[in-house]
Design an enzyme around this catalytic site. Structure first.
Site, mmCIF file in Angstrom:
data_model
loop_
_atom_site.group_PDB
_atom_site.id
_atom_site.type_symbol
_atom_site.label_atom_id
_atom_site.label_comp_id
_atom_site.label_asym_id
_atom_site.label_seq_id
_atom_site.Cartn_x
_atom_site.Cartn_y
_atom_site.Cartn_z
ATOM 1 N N ALA A 56 0.974 -1.226 -0.087
ATOM 2 C CA ALA A 56 -0.010 0.302 -0.426
ATOM 3 C C ALA A 56 0.547 1.136 -0.043
ATOM 4 O O ALA A 56 1.614 1.428 1.217
ATOM 5 C CB ALA A 56 -0.710 0.270 1.027
ATOM 6 N N VAL A 82 3.694 -0.966 3.457
ATOM 7 C CA VAL A 82 4.088 0.314 2.941
ATOM 8 C C VAL A 82 4.908 0.620 2.245
ATOM 9 O O VAL A 82 5.833 -0.398 2.374
ATOM 10 C CB VAL A 82 3.933 0.783 4.352
ATOM 11 N N LYS A 83 4.262 1.149 0.998
ATOM 12 C CA LYS A 83 5.477 1.306 -0.147
ATOM 13 C C LYS A 83 5.727 2.552 -0.445
ATOM 14 O O LYS A 83 5.235 3.629 0.028
ATOM 15 C CB LYS A 83 4.789 0.795 -1.016
ATOM 16 N N ILE A 84 7.405 3.195 -0.084
ATOM 17 C CA ILE A 84 8.008 3.474 0.586
ATOM 18 C C ILE A 84 9.170 4.500 -0.177
ATOM 19 O O ILE A 84 9.872 3.351 -0.628
ATOM 20 C CB ILE A 84 8.440 4.135 1.809
#
Length: 218
Positions: A56, A82-84
């Site tokens: 996400a 979590v995509k960063i």
């Protein structure tokens, strides 16, 4: 090797899950925007359809904003990763989040050095982009291979997720080079089933069986 579906479309996901080979999902702000639903709602819907990692994306670009978004996304479902982006603020946020037990996928990686930063920060996944690297004259397979060599040598647990995979050739190259995961659009995964000799062989089997059955029946 794990197969992730690169989509935010629920119909595509439902169809692909029937194949029994999908291990997870990756999304990005562009894919989410196409579906017309708020990011949190779409991620929740995806997580409710499957039991596997779901990347996400954050939309913030500053450290504190990224951390705040990441905490909120991680609360949606246990499978959220979590995509960063691999920026100074992004890596700093990844380092802080990893200490909280929040899994991250460091994205927009185009060099082994960036992947090394992600691993040192404690990222769960790092996503090197094969196709986009090659658009600039680089080698996607060398990128994967170099990252895999570095991670193996130093014992990093960060998994390599091959992104921007544009064809079966990319997939096989990434697998041979040491990628743990490949994320692909629906049409590409669907194409993996297809080969002209498979179609020809299946047709021949059906014709041979039909002839034998009709002969016995006569």
């Amino acid at each position: 090797m794990k197969f992730f579906l690169d989509t935010a479309n629920l119909d595509e996901l439902k169809s692909a899950l029937a194949w029994g080979v999908i291990d997870g999902v990756t999304t990005n702000p562009s894919l989410i925007a196409k579906e017309g639903a708020p990011l949190e709602d779409q991620i929740r819907s995806i997580c409710n359809l499957m039991d596997g990692d779901v990347s996400a994306p954050v939309t913030a670009i500053d450290r504190e904003g990224i951390i705040a978004e990441a905490r909120a996304l991680a609360k949606i479902h246990r499978n959220v990763v979590v995509k960063i982006p691999v920026t100074e603020d992004g890596i700093s946020a990844v380092a802080a989040l990893s200490k909280e037990g929040i899994r991250t996928n460091v994205t927009l990686c185009f060099s082994p050095a960036q992947a090394l930063l992600a691993a040192k920060a404690g990222a769960y996944l790092v996503s090197p982009f094969l196709g986009r690297v090659e658009d600039l004259g680089g080698s996607g397979v060398d990128l994967i291979s170099d990252i895999a060599t570095i991670f193996l040598r130093f014992g990093y647990k960060t998994q390599i997720l091959a992104a921007s995979v544009r064809g079966q050739g990319h997939l096989i190259q990434a697998a041979k080079a040491g990628a743990h995961i490949a994320t692909m659009p629906y049409k590409l995964i669907e194409s993996l089933f297809q080969h002209p000799l498979t179609d020809k062989g299946l047709q021949q089997f059906q014709e041979d069986y039909s002839k034998a059955f009709d002969l016995v029946k006569a």
